[in-house]
Write an enzyme that holds these catalytic residues in place. Structure first.
Site, mmCIF file in Angstrom:
data_model
loop_
_atom_site.group_PDB
_atom_site.id
_atom_site.type_symbol
_atom_site.label_atom_id
_atom_site.label_comp_id
_atom_site.label_asym_id
_atom_site.label_seq_id
_atom_site.Cartn_x
_atom_site.Cartn_y
_atom_site.Cartn_z
ATOM 1 N N LYS A 264 4.201 2.024 11.303
ATOM 2 C CA LYS A 264 3.313 2.056 12.527
ATOM 3 C C LYS A 264 3.569 0.755 13.302
ATOM 4 C CE LYS A 264 -0.227 4.496 10.279
ATOM 5 N NZ LYS A 264 0.406 4.583 8.801
ATOM 6 N N CYS B 273 0.511 18.756 13.808
ATOM 7 C CA CYS B 273 0.610 18.151 12.228
ATOM 8 C C CYS B 273 1.894 17.508 12.225
ATOM 9 C CB CYS B 273 0.238 19.161 11.283
ATOM 10 S SG CYS B 273 0.296 18.556 9.612
ATOM 11 N N ASP C 67 3.794 12.381 17.277
ATOM 12 C CA ASP C 67 5.095 12.402 16.609
ATOM 13 C C ASP C 67 6.104 13.324 17.214
ATOM 14 O OD1 ASP C 67 4.274 10.076 15.110
ATOM 15 O OD2 ASP C 67 3.654 11.657 13.582
ATOM 16 N N ARG D 98 0.900 -1.137 -0.090
ATOM 17 C CA ARG D 98 0.024 -0.114 -0.156
ATOM 18 C C ARG D 98 0.857 1.125 -0.089
ATOM 19 N NH1 ARG D 98 0.567 -2.799 4.597
ATOM 20 N NH2 ARG D 98 0.480 -2.040 6.842
ATOM 21 N N ARG E 198 3.081 16.665 9.374
ATOM 22 C CA ARG E 198 3.329 17.148 8.125
ATOM 23 C C ARG E 198 3.569 18.666 8.003
ATOM 24 N NH1 ARG E 198 -0.212 13.043 5.576
ATOM 25 N NH2 ARG E 198 1.208 11.233 6.380
ATOM 26 N N CYS F 239 -5.789 22.144 3.856
ATOM 27 C CA CYS F 239 -6.564 21.657 4.937
ATOM 28 C C CYS F 239 -7.690 22.613 5.105
ATOM 29 C CB CYS F 239 -5.817 21.396 6.218
ATOM 30 S SG CYS F 239 -4.618 19.680 6.215
ATOM 31 N N CYS G 251 -4.073 21.736 12.463
ATOM 32 C CA CYS G 251 -3.885 21.134 13.599
ATOM 33 C C CYS G 251 -2.659 21.428 14.158
ATOM 34 C CB CYS G 251 -4.190 19.568 13.627
ATOM 35 S SG CYS G 251 -5.640 19.101 12.664
#
Ligand SMILES: *Cc1c(COP(=O)(O)O)cnc(C)c1O
Length: 441
Positions: free
Chosen positions: A340, A135, A296, A119, A137, A128, A132
């Site tokens: 993950k 974020c 993160d 994937r 990214r 966006c 947030c």
């Protein structure tokens, strides 16, 4: 349990006609992004004022709908903390990185992250509906100049076309649902033309920031590209309004299974009671909690981080205590790009050669007696065509018997101890003699 609330409007929006309020284009073009406008809706703290006035801070934008969910007088409102910057955002911390998941390093072409065998993550925009503060990214998100152009979309699609082991494409960004509807549809139809693409997924916070964007027309368009799955991003029960419930209902009725990914955030949702209420409200609107992420190691997110133990404590309070459908997986996304990694409390206490000792969510300890006559030859044979990932090594190679060890870099040199090649040292001694044969390949 009460039904989800109808979201209020902040007083400054009292006179906005309903057609405008419910029009996503109006919501987008009336987003709030500076200290003066936000100060008309919320009583700002000094820390928030300072952050909002700092040059070069990660982009701020909030839809009128979403800011209206905030209690204007509560500096610790959990919706507010997600979206209004504070001065702590500017503080650096140990191990902080710009791209902590090394996504750009794992991108064979711009905006296409290919980390797992089957994937890919396809970044289709940097924009966006709102931003947030934590974020992952933030290195590209919010920056219109960093967004992806047509030529890059072509490179992404071309890569997917020539990579047949990819069966799942996850559209993200930025937020794919803020793309111009025509462009989004074009991307979906181009992906659907690729025979080896089995499922398409979208990750979007638009239903949360701007539920009015989830029109029947949009749902009808998405439904043309089934099987299509969608993950939303809700962090607290306060975000589950009647408007979000209705948007989720339109999506589910269009046949789109909904999941939720949330981020564990200090002072926002780092409490087992809040998490339990959140997951219960999610399943009531037919959204399946999918992942709860550890925050993160990204610039700007330091003040949102909790110890991983907090996440384990939350999982301890969910699993077994409530419906399995309501329990997400807690994930640490590996710094440096390992992907993950699920983390959870230990349920396996001990084992012997024929039994395992387990404990349940209450601390009840049990012995599960294992079969003593099970042999590898008894396993079901798979008759379909296998699709192994080319070149996959690691644990798979150990389990398949192709390798017997994984060595840290420099292991052989270190253990050679500057020695000499001598009569007792022969490479052949460390080649497996008898493995690999019996494993079902
Ligand atoms: C999260 C992610 C995926 C999807 O992971 P799932 O566990 O299948 O949901 C795919 N690619 C990348 C790079 C990701 O970060």
């Amino acid at each position: 349990m009460p039904e989800p609330f109808v979201s209020k409007r902040a007083p400054i929006y009292a006179d906005v006609p309903a057609e405008k309020w419910n029009d996503w284009r109006w919501q987008l073009s009336n987003r709030l992004n500076n200290v003066d406008d936000i100060g008309k809706v919320l009583n700002l703290t000094d820390s928030e004022r300072q952050a909002l006035q700092t040059q070069g801070i990660f982009r701020v934008d909030v839809t009128p709908y979403f800011i209206s969910l905030i209690d204007p007088d509560d500096a610790d409102d959990p919706v507010r903390r997600q979206i209004i910057p504070r001065s702590e955002e500017l503080q650096s911390f140990t191990a902080m990185m710009e791209d902590s998941l090394a996504e750009d390093k794992h991108s064979p072409v711009p905006g296409l992250v290919h980390r797992y065998p089957d994937r890919v993550l396809m970044l289709v925009t940097t924009q966006c509906a709102s931003y947030c503060r934590y974020c992952t990214r933030s290195r590209i998100v919010g920056n219109p100049a960093a967004t992806f152009n047509r030529q890059e979309f072509e490179m992404q699609i071309d890569y997917i076309k020539r990579t047949p082991q990819v069966r799942d494409v996850l559209l993200s960004g930025g937020d794919p649902l803020v793309l111009a509807p025509k462009i989004l549809e074009e991307l979906l139809s181009r992906l659907r033309e690729i025979p080896h693409i089995e499922i398409i997924r979208i990750g979007s916070r638009v239903p949360v920031f701007m539920p009015m964007r989830v029109t029947q027309e949009l749902c009808d368009m998405l439904a043309k590209y089934h099987p299509l799955w969608l993950n939303i991003h809700v962090n607290t029960p306060n975000e589950i309004s009647l408007e979000l419930q209705q948007a989720a209902d339109r999506l589910t009725r269009a046949g789109i299974p909904l999941g939720n990914q949330s981020v564990l955030l200090a002072g926002v949702n780092d409490n087992v009671h809040i998490q339990r209420e959140l997951v219960h409200k999610l399943v009531r609107i037919r959204v399946r909690p999918y992942y709860l992420y550890q925050c993160d190691l990204v610039e700007g997110a330091g003040h949102f981080r909790t110890p991983v133990a907090k996440g384990i404590e939350i999982m301890e309070g969910l699993r077994g205590h409530t419906s399995g459908y309501a329990v997400p997986q807690y994930i640490v996304d590996a710094p440096g790009g390992g992907g993950k990694i699920p983390v959870m409390p230990n349920y396996l206490l001990s084992m012997s050669d024929h039994k395992i000792i387990l404990r349940n969510y209450e601390g009840y300890v049990t012995a599960y007696e294992e079969p003593t006559d099970y042999t590898p030859a008894m396993a079901a044979k798979y008759k379909g065509a296998k699709r192994p990932e080319p070149g996959q090594k690691g644990l798979t190679a150990l389990l398949d018997g192709e390798e017997m060890f994984i060595k840290p870099e420099g292991f052989d040199e270190l253990h050679d101890r500057h020695g000499v090649q001598h009569r007792l040292k022969d490479e052949g001694k460390w080649k497996p003699l008898g493995i690999g044969g019996e494993s079902e390949k």
